[in-house]
Design an enzyme around this catalytic site. Structure first.
Site, PDB file in Angstrom:
ATOM      1  N   GLY A  87       0.803  -1.210   0.000  1.00 46.30           N
ATOM      2  CA  GLY A  87       0.000   0.000   0.000  1.00 46.30           C
ATOM      3  C   GLY A  87       0.839   1.265   0.000  1.00 46.30           C
ATOM      4  O   GLY A  87       2.028   1.250   0.316  1.00 46.30           O
ATOM      5  N   SER A 114      -1.827  -3.693  -4.838  1.00 51.95           N
ATOM      6  CA  SER A 114      -2.627  -3.587  -3.632  1.00 51.95           C
ATOM      7  C   SER A 114      -3.840  -2.688  -3.878  1.00 51.95           C
ATOM      8  O   SER A 114      -3.749  -1.675  -4.572  1.00 51.95           O
ATOM      9  CB  SER A 114      -1.779  -2.997  -2.498  1.00 51.95           C
ATOM     10  OG  SER A 114      -2.587  -2.667  -1.382  1.00 51.95           O
ATOM     11  N   GLN A 135      -5.042  -7.285  -5.558  1.00 47.52           N
ATOM     12  CA  GLN A 135      -5.231  -7.750  -4.180  1.00 47.52           C
ATOM     13  C   GLN A 135      -6.295  -6.921  -3.480  1.00 47.52           C
ATOM     14  O   GLN A 135      -6.316  -5.691  -3.600  1.00 47.52           O
ATOM     15  CB  GLN A 135      -3.912  -7.663  -3.409  1.00 47.52           C
ATOM     16  CG  GLN A 135      -4.009  -8.011  -1.938  1.00 47.52           C
ATOM     17  CD  GLN A 135      -4.308  -6.791  -1.055  1.00 47.52           C
ATOM     18  OE1 GLN A 135      -4.093  -5.646  -1.458  1.00 47.52           O
ATOM     19  NE2 GLN A 135      -4.805  -7.031   0.147  1.00 47.52           N
ATOM     20  N   TYR A 137      -8.894  -6.680   0.332  1.00 49.08           N
ATOM     21  CA  TYR A 137      -9.222  -7.130   1.682  1.00 49.08           C
ATOM     22  C   TYR A 137     -10.741  -7.259   1.784  1.00 49.08           C
ATOM     23  O   TYR A 137     -11.486  -6.624   1.032  1.00 49.08           O
ATOM     24  CB  TYR A 137      -8.777  -6.106   2.732  1.00 49.08           C
ATOM     25  CG  TYR A 137      -7.302  -5.903   2.864  1.00 49.08           C
ATOM     26  CD1 TYR A 137      -6.528  -6.752   3.652  1.00 49.08           C
ATOM     27  CD2 TYR A 137      -6.671  -4.831   2.233  1.00 49.08           C
ATOM     28  CE1 TYR A 137      -5.164  -6.556   3.802  1.00 49.08           C
ATOM     29  CE2 TYR A 137      -5.305  -4.621   2.370  1.00 49.08           C
ATOM     30  CZ  TYR A 137      -4.566  -5.487   3.150  1.00 49.08           C
ATOM     31  OH  TYR A 137      -3.212  -5.290   3.294  1.00 49.08           O
ATOM     32  N   LYS A 261      -4.090 -14.933   0.454  1.00 52.77           N
ATOM     33  CA  LYS A 261      -2.793 -14.504   0.979  1.00 52.77           C
ATOM     34  C   LYS A 261      -2.831 -14.402   2.496  1.00 52.77           C
ATOM     35  O   LYS A 261      -3.796 -13.892   3.068  1.00 52.77           O
ATOM     36  CB  LYS A 261      -2.392 -13.147   0.389  1.00 52.77           C
ATOM     37  CG  LYS A 261      -1.034 -12.638   0.854  1.00 52.77           C
ATOM     38  CD  LYS A 261      -0.698 -11.305   0.191  1.00 52.77           C
ATOM     39  CE  LYS A 261       0.702 -10.849   0.559  1.00 52.77           C
ATOM     40  NZ  LYS A 261       0.843 -10.502   1.990  1.00 52.77           N
ATOM     41  N   HIS A 285       2.930 -11.814   6.503  1.00 52.20           N
ATOM     42  CA  HIS A 285       2.801 -10.394   6.197  1.00 52.20           C
ATOM     43  C   HIS A 285       4.132  -9.667   6.349  1.00 52.20           C
ATOM     44  O   HIS A 285       4.197  -8.511   6.771  1.00 52.20           O
ATOM     45  CB  HIS A 285       1.735  -9.737   7.079  1.00 52.20           C
ATOM     46  CG  HIS A 285       0.972  -8.629   6.400  1.00 52.20           C
ATOM     47  ND1 HIS A 285      -0.247  -8.827   5.786  1.00 52.20           N
ATOM     48  CD2 HIS A 285       1.264  -7.327   6.219  1.00 52.20           C
ATOM     49  CE1 HIS A 285      -0.676  -7.672   5.279  1.00 52.20           C
ATOM     50  NE2 HIS A 285       0.230  -6.747   5.527  1.00 52.20           N
ATOM     51  N   ARG A 288       4.880  -8.156   9.736  1.00 51.82           N
ATOM     52  CA  ARG A 288       4.238  -6.884  10.049  1.00 51.82           C
ATOM     53  C   ARG A 288       2.890  -7.060  10.741  1.00 51.82           C
ATOM     54  O   ARG A 288       2.151  -6.096  10.896  1.00 51.82           O
ATOM     55  CB  ARG A 288       4.055  -6.062   8.770  1.00 51.82           C
ATOM     56  CG  ARG A 288       5.368  -5.610   8.170  1.00 51.82           C
ATOM     57  CD  ARG A 288       5.197  -5.061   6.760  1.00 51.82           C
ATOM     58  NE  ARG A 288       4.528  -3.778   6.708  1.00 51.82           N
ATOM     59  CZ  ARG A 288       5.131  -2.599   6.861  1.00 51.82           C
ATOM     60  NH1 ARG A 288       6.435  -2.550   7.131  1.00 51.82           N
ATOM     61  NH2 ARG A 288       4.465  -1.474   6.760  1.00 51.82           N
ATOM     62  N   PHE A 319      12.616 -12.651   1.541  1.00 55.20           N
ATOM     63  CA  PHE A 319      13.446 -13.081   0.407  1.00 55.20           C
ATOM     64  C   PHE A 319      14.413 -11.962   0.009  1.00 55.20           C
ATOM     65  O   PHE A 319      14.001 -10.881  -0.392  1.00 55.20           O
ATOM     66  CB  PHE A 319      12.567 -13.476  -0.780  1.00 55.20           C
ATOM     67  CG  PHE A 319      11.856 -14.776  -0.565  1.00 55.20           C
ATOM     68  CD1 PHE A 319      12.399 -15.953  -1.027  1.00 55.20           C
ATOM     69  CD2 PHE A 319      10.663 -14.828   0.156  1.00 55.20           C
ATOM     70  CE1 PHE A 319      11.772 -17.167  -0.810  1.00 55.20           C
ATOM     71  CE2 PHE A 319      10.021 -16.028   0.392  1.00 55.20           C
ATOM     72  CZ  PHE A 319      10.574 -17.202  -0.093  1.00 55.20           C
ATOM     73  N   ARG A 320      15.707 -12.257   0.121  1.00 52.57           N
ATOM     74  CA  ARG A 320      16.727 -11.260  -0.173  1.00 52.57           C
ATOM     75  C   ARG A 320      17.810 -11.768  -1.120  1.00 52.57           C
ATOM     76  O   ARG A 320      18.650 -10.982  -1.551  1.00 52.57           O
ATOM     77  CB  ARG A 320      17.394 -10.792   1.129  1.00 52.57           C
ATOM     78  CG  ARG A 320      16.441 -10.132   2.118  1.00 52.57           C
ATOM     79  CD  ARG A 320      15.854  -8.841   1.583  1.00 52.57           C
ATOM     80  NE  ARG A 320      14.962  -8.212   2.547  1.00 52.57           N
ATOM     81  CZ  ARG A 320      13.643  -8.411   2.592  1.00 52.57           C
ATOM     82  NH1 ARG A 320      13.071  -9.227   1.718  1.00 52.57           N
ATOM     83  NH2 ARG A 320      12.886  -7.793   3.493  1.00 52.57           N
TER      84      ARG A 320
END
Length: 404
Positions: A87, A114, A135, A137, A261, A285, A288, A319-320
């Site tokens: 967002g 989003s 996506q 909600y 998700k 998330h 978060r 993921f990095r």
């Protein structure tokens, strides 16, 4: 002697991209992207989950040609990764949502827009119609959720994502300390941060400050300003009263591929499958929401075992590296998603910054595939992993007489 800030086009890994964003954004903005909740244990746990697994290479395989292509919900993409829903990207750089959409389209990757974005789904589908997913909600007003689905259907969006892991808003302590709340107050500390990052502040002021959440503008009434729309969004989400009935109603209204998700529990995964979901995104998330939750990668093999081959699994959170993607593929994911790296890239460098992030992941994954002996992603499996906690017992054949 102070070192000069790195240009994002010189970044060689995702940590460099993060550092570019840290030097460009004021702390209040950087911490919003970078932070987690409570003591941020879940952030650390997401990364620690990758350390448990080691990749076990096989050699003497011709890996001159390596393909990263993956088919998701009937459509082929060039690599097994994409952009998680995020967002208010426009707060960090005006137009960031469409920059991400165009960058993903250029690399032929899924971009999960989003519903809390600043640019609209209509604009994103105009910019990148083949690679943009949407996506949503569940909201307190079911008519808003229904209308978001209607708009997605009218635009021929390929995949719809329903996020379920935000029944209440978590305690994001960095935001509270920095004053990143509604209404946002221009305290002396915030003003000083802005003065220390003049390039970002100039863009922010030139774009009239708080960005409009365009997907929500139609529901706020005529002549609603950005603050009014943001307040409406904050009133309608999160929706603590939502139940499995929300998933049933979304499934009934949406004819295309539906992904849920935020699934972590295997029993929830099975119930999503039984109610008609086509795919899942295993996710905490990004650390978060619930700080005591396990890492997403920790739960992936359990969810994969629970649903079998009947659903397409994706995963995000932490993921990095290209090697992180490889490990998730071995544990049952068809593709991986990331949010913070993409946001850091687009914030620091616009569309070119997002493209730099995608290029880093693609190159790293290609190198890992070469070292693993993989010519395509079908080679990824649990036999390619070594679990430090539970090492397998390898059978050692008896030596031949010739060896003696």
């Amino acid at each position: 002697m102070a070192t000069r800030p790195m240009r994002i086009d010189k970044a060689i890994n995702i940590h460099d991209v993060r550092d570019c964003a840290r030097r460009y954004l004021p702390r209040i903005a950087f911490d919003f992207i970078d932070g987690g909740v409570d003591g941020e244990a879940a952030l650390a746990r997401n990364r620690a989950a990758f350390d448990r697994w080691k990749l076990l290479p096989r050699y003497l395989v011709d890996v001159s040609d390596r393909s990263q292509t993956v088919t998701l919900f009937g459509h082929e993409y060039s690599s097994p990764f994409g952009v998680s829903p995020m967002g208010i990207a426009g707060f960090f750089r005006p137009g960031a949502d469409l920059m991400l959409a165009r960058a993903a389209a250029k690399f032929d990757l899924p971009y999960l827009m989003s519903s809390a974005s600043c640019d609209s789904i209509e604009a994103a589908m105009d910019a990148a119609p083949k690679t943009t997913w949407f996506q949503i909600y569940g909201t307190r007003n079911p008519e808003i959720t229904a209308d978001l689905i209607r708009r997605a259907r009218a635009l021929d969006v390929r995949v719809l994502i329903l996020t379920i892991d935000t029944p209440v808003m978590a305690k994001r302590e960095r935001n509270l300390r920095n004053g990143f709340t509604r209404p946002m107050k221009m305290t002396p500390g915030v003003i000083l941060q802005g003065l220390s990052r003049p390039a970002w502040t100039m863009r922010y002021l030139q774009s009239s400050g708080i960005p409009m959440m365009e997907n929500w503008r139609p529901y706020a009434g005529e002549n609603a300003n950005a603050g009014t729309v943001a307040d409406l969004y904050g009133t309608e989400t999160p929706a603590p009263e939502q139940t499995w009935e929300v998933l049933k109603s979304v499934r009934k209204a949406w004819p295309g591929p539906l992904v849920v998700k935020g699934v972590m529990h295997p029993d929830d995964a099975r119930r999503c499958r039984d109610l008609g979901a086509d795919g899942l995104i295993v996710s905490n998330h990004g650390g978060r929401q619930l700080d005591s939750a396990p890492g997403s990668l920790d739960m992936l093999p359990l969810v994969a075992d629970a649903v079998g081959d009947g659903m397409e699994l994706l995963i995000d959170s932490g993921f990095r590296r290209g090697s992180d993607i490889a490990k998730a593929l071995c544990l049952g994911a068809k593709a991986t998603l990331f949010g913070r790296p993409a946001m850091f890239g687009v914030a620091a460098g616009g569309q070119a910054g997002a493209e730099k992030v995608f290029d880093i992941y693609r190159q790293e994954l290609s190198l890992v595939m070469g070292m693993m002996g993989w010519t395509d992603l079908s080679a990824a499996g649990r036999e390619s992993l070594f679990d430090l906690a539970n090492p397998p017992g390898f059978t050692t054949p008896a030596r031949s007489r010739a060896a003696e």
